[in-house]
Design an enzyme around this catalytic site. Sequence first.
Site, PDB file in Angstrom:
ATOM      1  N   HIS A  46     128.500 121.368  16.802  1.00 31.67           N
ATOM      2  CA  HIS A  46     127.338 121.565  15.941  1.00 31.67           C
ATOM      3  C   HIS A  46     127.750 122.289  14.652  1.00 31.67           C
ATOM      4  O   HIS A  46     127.237 123.370  14.347  1.00 31.67           O
ATOM      5  CB  HIS A  46     126.272 122.392  16.667  1.00 31.67           C
ATOM      6  CG  HIS A  46     125.771 121.791  17.932  1.00 31.67           C
ATOM      7  ND1 HIS A  46     124.983 122.509  18.826  1.00 31.67           N
ATOM      8  CD2 HIS A  46     125.924 120.565  18.481  1.00 31.67           C
ATOM      9  CE1 HIS A  46     124.681 121.749  19.864  1.00 31.67           C
ATOM     10  NE2 HIS A  46     125.250 120.564  19.674  1.00 31.67           N
TER      11      HIS A  46
ATOM     12  N   SER B 115     129.696 119.667  31.419  1.00 34.58           N
ATOM     13  CA  SER B 115     128.745 119.776  30.315  1.00 34.58           C
ATOM     14  C   SER B 115     127.549 118.867  30.529  1.00 34.58           C
ATOM     15  O   SER B 115     127.667 117.768  31.075  1.00 34.58           O
ATOM     16  CB  SER B 115     129.440 119.382  29.009  1.00 34.58           C
ATOM     17  OG  SER B 115     128.512 119.151  27.981  1.00 34.58           O
TER      18      SER B 115
ATOM     19  N   GLY C 208     129.474 123.294  21.869  1.00 34.56           N
ATOM     20  CA  GLY C 208     130.332 122.124  21.776  1.00 34.56           C
ATOM     21  C   GLY C 208     130.959 121.768  23.110  1.00 34.56           C
ATOM     22  O   GLY C 208     130.936 122.559  24.061  1.00 34.56           O
ATOM     23  N   ASN C 209     131.506 120.588  23.188  1.00 33.14           N
ATOM     24  CA  ASN C 209     132.212 120.157  24.401  1.00 33.14           C
ATOM     25  C   ASN C 209     133.269 119.128  24.039  1.00 33.14           C
ATOM     26  O   ASN C 209     133.140 118.408  23.052  1.00 33.14           O
ATOM     27  CB  ASN C 209     131.245 119.620  25.465  1.00 33.14           C
ATOM     28  CG  ASN C 209     130.012 118.970  24.891  1.00 33.14           C
ATOM     29  OD1 ASN C 209     130.063 117.827  24.447  1.00 33.14           O
ATOM     30  ND2 ASN C 209     128.898 119.704  24.853  1.00 33.14           N
TER      31      ASN C 209
ATOM     32  N   GLU D 233     126.290 117.171  28.443  1.00 32.97           N
ATOM     33  CA  GLU D 233     126.475 115.986  27.606  1.00 32.97           C
ATOM     34  C   GLU D 233     127.480 114.990  28.213  1.00 32.97           C
ATOM     35  O   GLU D 233     127.989 114.118  27.514  1.00 32.97           O
ATOM     36  CB  GLU D 233     126.959 116.395  26.205  1.00 32.97           C
ATOM     37  CG  GLU D 233     126.053 117.359  25.475  1.00 32.97           C
ATOM     38  CD  GLU D 233     124.744 116.729  25.000  1.00 32.97           C
ATOM     39  OE1 GLU D 233     124.364 115.653  25.508  1.00 32.97           O
ATOM     40  OE2 GLU D 233     124.105 117.323  24.123  1.00 32.97           O
TER      41      GLU D 233
ATOM     42  N   HIS E 196     120.791 117.377  15.790  1.00 32.29           N
ATOM     43  CA  HIS E 196     121.632 117.818  16.908  1.00 32.29           C
ATOM     44  C   HIS E 196     123.014 118.273  16.436  1.00 32.29           C
ATOM     45  O   HIS E 196     123.331 119.456  16.502  1.00 32.29           O
ATOM     46  CB  HIS E 196     121.747 116.669  17.924  1.00 32.29           C
ATOM     47  CG  HIS E 196     122.442 117.021  19.188  1.00 32.29           C
ATOM     48  ND1 HIS E 196     122.137 116.424  20.404  1.00 32.29           N
ATOM     49  CD2 HIS E 196     123.449 117.881  19.460  1.00 32.29           C
ATOM     50  CE1 HIS E 196     122.914 116.939  21.345  1.00 32.29           C
ATOM     51  NE2 HIS E 196     123.734 117.813  20.790  1.00 32.29           N
TER      52      HIS E 196
ATOM     53  N   HIS F 140     132.631 116.986  20.556  1.00 32.29           N
ATOM     54  CA  HIS F 140     131.236 117.150  20.147  1.00 32.29           C
ATOM     55  C   HIS F 140     131.021 118.592  19.729  1.00 32.29           C
ATOM     56  O   HIS F 140     131.457 119.518  20.422  1.00 32.29           O
ATOM     57  CB  HIS F 140     130.289 116.798  21.292  1.00 32.29           C
ATOM     58  CG  HIS F 140     128.875 117.222  21.043  1.00 32.29           C
ATOM     59  ND1 HIS F 140     128.145 116.795  19.959  1.00 32.29           N
ATOM     60  CD2 HIS F 140     128.051 118.068  21.730  1.00 32.29           C
ATOM     61  CE1 HIS F 140     126.937 117.330  20.000  1.00 32.29           C
ATOM     62  NE2 HIS F 140     126.857 118.125  21.052  1.00 32.29           N
TER      63      HIS F 140
ATOM     64  N   TYR G 280     150.429 105.103   6.172  1.00 34.25           N
ATOM     65  CA  TYR G 280     150.843 106.479   6.424  1.00 34.25           C
ATOM     66  C   TYR G 280     151.548 106.645   7.761  1.00 34.25           C
ATOM     67  O   TYR G 280     152.231 107.613   7.996  1.00 34.25           O
ATOM     68  CB  TYR G 280     149.631 107.422   6.394  1.00 34.25           C
ATOM     69  CG  TYR G 280     149.232 107.832   5.002  1.00 34.25           C
ATOM     70  CD1 TYR G 280     150.113 108.511   4.160  1.00 34.25           C
ATOM     71  CD2 TYR G 280     147.959 107.548   4.528  1.00 34.25           C
ATOM     72  CE1 TYR G 280     149.736 108.886   2.880  1.00 34.25           C
ATOM     73  CE2 TYR G 280     147.570 107.921   3.250  1.00 34.25           C
ATOM     74  CZ  TYR G 280     148.455 108.584   2.434  1.00 34.25           C
ATOM     75  OH  TYR G 280     148.079 108.960   1.174  1.00 34.25           O
TER      76      TYR G 280
ATOM     77  N   TYR H 185     136.665 109.156  -0.686  1.00 32.09           N
ATOM     78  CA  TYR H 185     137.430 108.088  -0.035  1.00 32.09           C
ATOM     79  C   TYR H 185     137.800 108.393   1.407  1.00 32.09           C
ATOM     80  O   TYR H 185     138.081 107.488   2.198  1.00 32.09           O
ATOM     81  CB  TYR H 185     138.676 107.732  -0.852  1.00 32.09           C
ATOM     82  CG  TYR H 185     139.806 108.732  -0.825  1.00 32.09           C
ATOM     83  CD1 TYR H 185     140.658 108.835   0.269  1.00 32.09           C
ATOM     84  CD2 TYR H 185     140.051 109.557  -1.925  1.00 32.09           C
ATOM     85  CE1 TYR H 185     141.708 109.736   0.279  1.00 32.09           C
ATOM     86  CE2 TYR H 185     141.108 110.449  -1.921  1.00 32.09           C
ATOM     87  CZ  TYR H 185     141.926 110.541  -0.814  1.00 32.09           C
ATOM     88  OH  TYR H 185     142.969 111.432  -0.806  1.00 32.09           O
TER      89      TYR H 185
END
Length: 228
Positions: free
Chosen positions: A98, A75, A29-30, A77, A159, A96, A213, A117
């Site tokens: 996985h 990264s 992840g990044n 990415e 991915h 990002h 909210y 919802y």
Amino acid sequence: MQSEGALRQKIIDLCLEMNRSGLNQGTSGNISARFGESMLLTPSATPYDRMTPEMIARMPLDGEDGTWFGPLKPSTEWRFHRDILRARPDAGAVVHAHPIFATTIAITRRPIPACHYMVAAFGGNDVRCCGYARYGTAELSALVVEALADRHACLMANHGMVALGGDLDQAMWRAVELETLARQYYHSLQIEGGPVILSDAEIAEVGKGFASYGRQSEPSALAPGVSG
């Protein structure tokens, strides 16, 4: 605005939390955060528990050649992080990862429909799945940006997933909510008849309710997951 040092540490803290919670595994992840005209981004192939604030790469958002500053390269990415922050002035951070269920759905190359919802938390009546391109490419970046049009998250074919927010907390909150939604959708597909999908009108009504909210940059703004 948070100081640069605080933002760098926050990125590391969320990377560690991402793996502790099971949202991500290893260094796959990044995370990035907007800082003025630049972005701060996790470095490539660096274990989160060894990461220090100085290792976070800084990249100018107007750079075209992948220019970066810091002791470690960013990264692989970096392109879609940069291009998302360019295309979405409302975005202050990108996560990002996985995660198991979101990635499982992405492997089937299908979107997540309005099976619950909470899909409205992502800006519409579904969470799209972008097309496939090799990681780190300009082609993948273009596909991700397209899938994120009017949305706050998307799946990435074969991915993983990406979620964005006004700040790091909101982006991480959406990443966690997306994995929860993906898990619910996956399990509902195992039941005969499959999920019952909410109508566009029903999702629009939920979206209006969410607005009451409060600030959505606060994870708690939508966190209850219940009406009222």
